[in-house]
Design a protein around this motif. Structure first.
Motif, short mmCIF file in Angstrom:
data_model
loop_
_atom_site.label_atom_id
_atom_site.label_comp_id
_atom_site.label_asym_id
_atom_site.label_seq_id
_atom_site.Cartn_x
_atom_site.Cartn_y
_atom_site.Cartn_z
N ALA A 55 0.76 -1.21 -0.03
CA ALA A 55 0.06 0.15 -0.02
C ALA A 55 1.05 1.23 0.13
O ALA A 55 0.57 2.19 -0.62
CB ALA A 55 -0.90 0.18 1.04
N ALA A 56 1.99 1.17 0.70
CA ALA A 56 2.96 2.27 0.92
C ALA A 56 3.39 2.61 -0.46
O ALA A 56 3.54 3.85 -1.07
CB ALA A 56 3.91 2.16 1.95
N LEU A 57 4.04 1.44 -1.08
CA LEU A 57 4.44 1.72 -2.51
C LEU A 57 3.56 2.13 -3.41
O LEU A 57 3.91 2.99 -4.39
CB LEU A 57 5.33 0.31 -2.88
N GLN A 58 2.26 1.72 -3.44
CA GLN A 58 1.27 2.08 -4.51
C GLN A 58 1.09 3.67 -4.22
O GLN A 58 0.68 4.32 -5.37
CB GLN A 58 -0.15 1.51 -4.02
N LEU A 108 16.44 1.08 -4.13
CA LEU A 108 15.38 2.12 -4.25
C LEU A 108 15.72 3.31 -3.19
O LEU A 108 15.47 4.22 -3.75
CB LEU A 108 14.13 1.46 -3.68
N ILE A 109 16.25 3.02 -1.99
CA ILE A 109 16.66 4.10 -1.23
C ILE A 109 17.70 4.82 -1.72
O ILE A 109 17.68 6.26 -1.91
CB ILE A 109 17.36 3.51 0.19
N ALA A 110 18.81 4.50 -2.43
CA ALA A 110 19.78 5.06 -3.04
C ALA A 110 19.31 5.73 -4.28
O ALA A 110 19.57 6.98 -4.41
CB ALA A 110 21.15 4.08 -3.55
N THR A 120 9.49 9.06 -0.35
CA THR A 120 10.10 7.45 -1.10
C THR A 120 11.17 6.77 -0.43
O THR A 120 11.06 5.76 -0.18
CB THR A 120 10.09 7.47 -2.66
N ARG A 121 12.23 7.68 -0.13
CA ARG A 121 13.33 7.17 0.63
C ARG A 121 12.84 6.74 2.10
O ARG A 121 13.27 5.46 2.51
CB ARG A 121 14.36 8.13 0.74
N ASP A 126 11.73 2.36 5.72
CA ASP A 126 10.80 1.69 6.65
C ASP A 126 11.05 0.01 6.41
O ASP A 126 10.86 -0.90 7.23
CB ASP A 126 9.47 2.55 6.77
N ILE A 127 10.25 0.00 5.02
CA ILE A 127 10.37 -1.43 4.46
C ILE A 127 11.68 -2.10 4.61
O ILE A 127 11.53 -3.29 5.19
CB ILE A 127 9.79 -1.45 3.13
#
Length: 166
Positions: A55-58, A108-110, A120-121, A126-127
């Motif tokens: 859900a967070a990525l969506q 993805l963080i980088a 997004t970072r 968190d994930i």
């Protein structure tokens, strides 16, 4: 040529598909586990986390006006369902999946940092923490789960196993 933002968007879409695959696989695994209540409980906890992560990525895609499942997501869910319905608890596959997810979220963080996308970072960080916690649990639990599994195979009628505990 792809821009950093385009690449991040593509990778986040892939991560979202991976998360949906994970929920399909974890759900099927959790439903099929009877003899390992600790594993079942942990899988169910991680399943809820995976749903929250998806859900967070969506939210990222929605902020950019994107949506709808990709072919990767649809195909991946079919593969995950098959893996989950195989009925076998294979710690090795769960560990490999966790390592893959950890690698994905590090990238993805980088990428988010590179384009200055703090939101997004933060979501990906968190994930990543949750995925690392699941991997740590798995790594600590695998020895005892293996012992328990081998003991069950050695003594299917309930007799005491002759195996030595790790």
């Amino acid at each position: 040529m792809a821009t950093a933002e385009t690449r991040l968007t593509d990778w986040l879409r892939d991560a979202q598909a991976m998360g949906k695959q994970a929920t399909t696989m974890l759900d099927a695994l959790a439903k099929g586990i009877e003899n390992y209540p600790d594993v079942k409980a942990q899988l169910e906890r991680h399943l809820q986390e995976a749903r929250d992560q998806a859900a967070a990525l969506q939210g990222y895609g929605e902020r950019r006006g994107e949506g709808g499942p990709s072919w990767k997501e649809s195909a991946g869910q079919c593969v995950a369902m098959g893996q989950g319905l195989s009925g076998a608890f294979v710690g090795d596959k769960l560990v490999k999946r966790a390592i893959t997810e950890i690698s994905c979220y590090n990238i993805l963080i980088a990428s988010a940092a590179a384009i200055g996308d703090k939101e997004t970072r933060g979501v990906c960080e968190d994930i990543l923490l949750r995925e690392k916690a699941m991997l740590n649990w798995l790594m600590n639990y695998l020895a005892s789960a293996t012992f328990e599994h081998l003991g069950r195979e050695e003594t299917p009628d309930g007799e005491t196993s002759t195996l030595s505990k790790p």
